[in-house]
Design a protein around this motif. Sequence first.
Motif, PDB file in Angstrom:
ATOM      1  N   LEU A 110       0.785  -1.218   0.000  1.00  0.00           N
ATOM      2  CA  LEU A 110       0.000   0.000   0.000  1.00  0.00           C
ATOM      3  C   LEU A 110       0.827   1.282   0.000  1.00  0.00           C
ATOM      4  CD1 LEU A 110      -2.927  -0.893   2.404  1.00  0.00           C
ATOM      5  CD2 LEU A 110      -2.722  -1.253  -0.067  1.00  0.00           C
ATOM      6  N   ALA A 111       0.323   2.263  -0.731  1.00  0.00           N
ATOM      7  CA  ALA A 111       0.880   3.608  -0.761  1.00  0.00           C
ATOM      8  C   ALA A 111       0.194   4.435   0.317  1.00  0.00           C
ATOM      9  CB  ALA A 111       0.665   4.249  -2.135  1.00  0.00           C
ATOM     10  N   VAL A 112       0.851   5.490   0.778  1.00  0.00           N
ATOM     11  CA  VAL A 112       0.302   6.317   1.848  1.00  0.00           C
ATOM     12  C   VAL A 112      -1.077   6.872   1.477  1.00  0.00           C
ATOM     13  CG1 VAL A 112       1.402   8.511   1.191  1.00  0.00           C
ATOM     14  CG2 VAL A 112       0.966   8.004   3.606  1.00  0.00           C
TER      15      VAL A 112
ATOM     16  N   VAL B 191      -5.468  -7.373  -7.814  1.00  0.00           N
ATOM     17  CA  VAL B 191      -4.392  -6.395  -7.706  1.00  0.00           C
ATOM     18  C   VAL B 191      -5.098  -5.046  -7.612  1.00  0.00           C
ATOM     19  CG1 VAL B 191      -2.439  -5.299  -8.865  1.00  0.00           C
ATOM     20  CG2 VAL B 191      -2.764  -7.781  -9.041  1.00  0.00           C
ATOM     21  N   LEU B 192      -4.948  -4.375  -6.490  1.00  0.00           N
ATOM     22  CA  LEU B 192      -5.679  -3.144  -6.229  1.00  0.00           C
ATOM     23  C   LEU B 192      -5.026  -1.947  -6.915  1.00  0.00           C
ATOM     24  CD1 LEU B 192      -6.287  -3.733  -2.420  1.00  0.00           C
ATOM     25  CD2 LEU B 192      -7.808  -4.287  -4.346  1.00  0.00           C
ATOM     26  N   ALA B 193      -5.840  -1.168  -7.621  1.00  0.00           N
ATOM     27  CA  ALA B 193      -5.338   0.038  -8.288  1.00  0.00           C
ATOM     28  C   ALA B 193      -4.740   0.975  -7.244  1.00  0.00           C
ATOM     29  CB  ALA B 193      -6.473   0.726  -9.032  1.00  0.00           C
ATOM     30  N   GLY B 194      -3.621   1.580  -7.583  1.00  0.00           N
ATOM     31  CA  GLY B 194      -2.967   2.529  -6.687  1.00  0.00           C
ATOM     32  C   GLY B 194      -1.948   1.925  -5.756  1.00  0.00           C
ATOM     33  N   SER B 195      -1.839   0.597  -5.740  1.00  0.00           N
ATOM     34  CA  SER B 195      -0.842  -0.047  -4.881  1.00  0.00           C
ATOM     35  C   SER B 195       0.556   0.175  -5.452  1.00  0.00           C
ATOM     36  CB  SER B 195      -1.117  -1.551  -4.775  1.00  0.00           C
ATOM     37  OG  SER B 195      -2.340  -1.786  -4.135  1.00  0.00           O
TER      38      SER B 195
ATOM     39  N   ALA C 133       3.397   3.917 -12.391  1.00  0.00           N
ATOM     40  CA  ALA C 133       2.759   5.204 -12.132  1.00  0.00           C
ATOM     41  C   ALA C 133       2.708   5.530 -10.644  1.00  0.00           C
ATOM     42  CB  ALA C 133       1.344   5.199 -12.713  1.00  0.00           C
ATOM     43  N   VAL C 134       2.941   4.534  -9.795  1.00  0.00           N
ATOM     44  CA  VAL C 134       2.794   4.727  -8.359  1.00  0.00           C
ATOM     45  C   VAL C 134       4.117   4.593  -7.612  1.00  0.00           C
ATOM     46  CG1 VAL C 134       1.511   3.935  -6.318  1.00  0.00           C
ATOM     47  CG2 VAL C 134       0.483   3.729  -8.569  1.00  0.00           C
TER      48      VAL C 134
END
Length: 176
Positions: A87-89, A121-125, A157-158
């Motif tokens: 996970l991203a912040v 696979v969750l977008a933004g991870s 992209a993340v």
Amino acid sequence: MPTPASTTLEKPVDPLAFRHVLGHFCSGVTIITGVEDGPPGPAPAGFTCQSFASLSLDPPLVTFSVAKTSRTWPRIAPTGGFCVNLLAVEQEDLCRSFAVSGADKFAGVEWSPAPVTGSPVLAGSLGWIDCTVEAVHPGGDHWLVLGRVLGLDTVPAVTEAEPLLYYRSAFRRPAA
């Protein structure tokens, strides 16, 4: 001065002290996902997990622990596969929603299937790790799950985003 072994033998470890001391260890936060087989058909399932770690390069293995009281892990485990989403912040709200029991955790959540297991696979991870269950061992009030890595990637992209961290009972971002 007593040794750790003699302290352990004198009295049991206080659960609140255990939680307090180990809360000083910073961990990354993940969402473990899978696709539940069952009526009316396959459905995504997932839960927040901060007890994730890499285990071995040869063979490529990862590990996480999940409470024996989890309602989600028994839905994923029989499929034999799962995906770890790093996970991203910016995903703190998503993380919190996947930590709640009973809710439709995937409502409005964008995801795509992992290449081998089909797990979400969750977008933004920041990245994802597609795994099969190698072994599950009891560990006190948790299950220790070992996963064989079949595929993994970062999300270009993340990848410049900061990771979501958990430290002293709160979500954190890395200090600059």
